[in-house]
Design a protein around this motif. Structure first.
Motif, PDB file in Angstrom:
ATOM      1  N   PHE A  43     105.625  -5.379  66.235  1.00 18.28           N
ATOM      2  CA  PHE A  43     106.055  -5.933  67.519  1.00 18.28           C
ATOM      3  C   PHE A  43     105.628  -7.394  67.646  1.00 18.28           C
ATOM      4  N   ARG A  44     104.430  -7.713  67.169  1.00 17.28           N
ATOM      5  CA  ARG A  44     103.987  -9.116  67.210  1.00 17.28           C
ATOM      6  C   ARG A  44     104.902  -9.987  66.349  1.00 17.28           C
ATOM      7  N   VAL A  46     108.052  -9.500  65.706  1.00 19.52           N
ATOM      8  CA  VAL A  46     109.292  -9.673  66.450  1.00 19.52           C
ATOM      9  C   VAL A  46     109.109 -10.697  67.569  1.00 19.52           C
ATOM     10  N   GLU A  47     108.017 -10.583  68.289  1.00 20.20           N
ATOM     11  CA  GLU A  47     107.769 -11.477  69.426  1.00 20.20           C
ATOM     12  C   GLU A  47     107.643 -12.925  68.980  1.00 20.20           C
ATOM     13  N   LEU A  89     105.792  -2.546  73.441  1.00 21.65           N
ATOM     14  CA  LEU A  89     107.235  -2.456  73.231  1.00 21.65           C
ATOM     15  C   LEU A  89     107.989  -2.846  74.497  1.00 21.65           C
ATOM     16  N   ARG A  91     107.063  -4.771  76.855  1.00 28.16           N
ATOM     17  CA  ARG A  91     106.858  -6.184  77.205  1.00 28.16           C
ATOM     18  C   ARG A  91     107.562  -7.147  76.255  1.00 28.16           C
ATOM     19  N   LEU A  92     108.145  -6.686  75.164  1.00 28.06           N
ATOM     20  CA  LEU A  92     108.817  -7.599  74.248  1.00 28.06           C
ATOM     21  C   LEU A  92     109.863  -8.418  74.992  1.00 28.06           C
ATOM     22  N   ARG A  93     109.949  -9.699  74.640  1.00 28.58           N
ATOM     23  CA  ARG A  93     110.888 -10.587  75.347  1.00 28.58           C
ATOM     24  C   ARG A  93     112.333 -10.232  75.032  1.00 28.58           C
ATOM     25  N   THR A  96     115.833  -4.376  73.820  1.00 26.18           N
ATOM     26  CA  THR A  96     115.552  -3.356  72.809  1.00 26.18           C
ATOM     27  C   THR A  96     116.488  -2.166  72.979  1.00 26.18           C
ATOM     28  N   GLN A 204     116.593 -12.548  78.488  1.00 24.30           N
ATOM     29  CA  GLN A 204     115.164 -12.257  78.432  1.00 24.30           C
ATOM     30  C   GLN A 204     114.507 -12.395  79.801  1.00 24.30           C
TER      31      GLN A 204
END
Length: 254
Positions: A43-44, A46-47, A89, A91-93, A96, A204
């Motif tokens: 996830f990091r 991806v972010e 997950l 909080r991902l910008r 999803t 986003q």
């Protein structure tokens, strides 16, 4: 790489799309403690990838996921928790999509619910066995179920441990769509492409606002400030030009 390491979730980057795949099909993609640590790392990644515009989360085999391994509860003090993974997950910008390739159980039901969209396969079902196991679910997950699906549905799932079939999952809003298994990759790709073609700053920002509104932590001033910033962006100017010129816009994320 050991066989155990080879079963950790994988990340594939393809242009503006990222895909994370759960890879323990022999155990119905059961989540082990190392999987949680790896998911946080992915996830990091991806972010921190500025050009990504959408993430797809899916699984291998007959099930999406059997949830967290009940035998691993309490192992590894200080290790990543399922709650932390699900919160990261959500909080991902980027938007999803959870492509549920099969049934979903336990804590994995919340992992999917934290995604913005859920596509499932016909014949799948959901089971939340916490009450049958003597387990009290963590607070943020219960908030998510109530805010997304309503109190009555949450009580059926958590207190009765009542399975929901595909029709029930569509009726309560857990699934956005259900398709034949052979059609899931194409339908997922089509939705991902549509999300990726839209202006990323607007998508986003509105994703964050809608999630904040759903859980009662929205601040209108902050939402308004983001909206004002987007209205000054190059993407909004490009969107207006494209509309006037009757052509598809070419958004840059600036």
């Amino acid at each position: 790489m050991t066989p155990e390491q080879g079963q950790l979730p994988s990340l594939v980057l393809e242009g503006e799309r990222a895909t994370i795949t759960l890879r323990r099909p022999r155990h119905h993609n059961r989540l082990e403690p190392p999987d949680l640590t790896e998911l946080l790392r992915l996830f990091r990644t991806v972010e921190e990838a500025p050009d990504l515009r959408v993430l797809v989360l899916t699984g291998t085999g007959a099930s999406f996921s059997a949830g967290f391994h009940i035998g691993a509860f309490g192992e590894g003090a200080g290790a990543a928790t399922l709650e932390a993974v699900v919160e990261a997950l959500e909080r991902l910008r980027v938007p999803t999509i959870c492509a549920l390739n099969g049934s979903v159980y336990g804590g994995a039901t919340d992992l999917a619910l934290a995604c913005d969209f859920r596509l499932g396969v016909e014949g799948m079902r959901l089971v939340m066995p916490a009450a049958r196991l003597g387990l009290h679910y963590y607070p943020s997950g219960m908030h998510r179920f109530v805010s997304r699906l309503g109190l009555a549905t949450a009580k059926r799932l958590f207190l009765l441990a009542e399975p929901l079939d595909t029709a029930g999952l569509l009726a309560c809003g857990y699934l956005d769509e259900a398709v034949p298994a052979a059609e899931l990759p194409a339908r997922t790709a089509a939705m991902a492409a549509r999300l990726a073609e839209h202006a990323p700053l607007a998508v986003q920002g509105m994703k964050q606002a809608l999630n904040d509104i759903a859980c009662g932590r929205a601040e209108d001033a902050a939402i308004g400030a983001r909206a004002a910033a987007v209205s000054r962006s190059e993407d909004f100017a490009e969107g207006r030009r494209a509309w006037a010129e009757k052509r598809p816009p070419r958004f840059s994320g600036r």
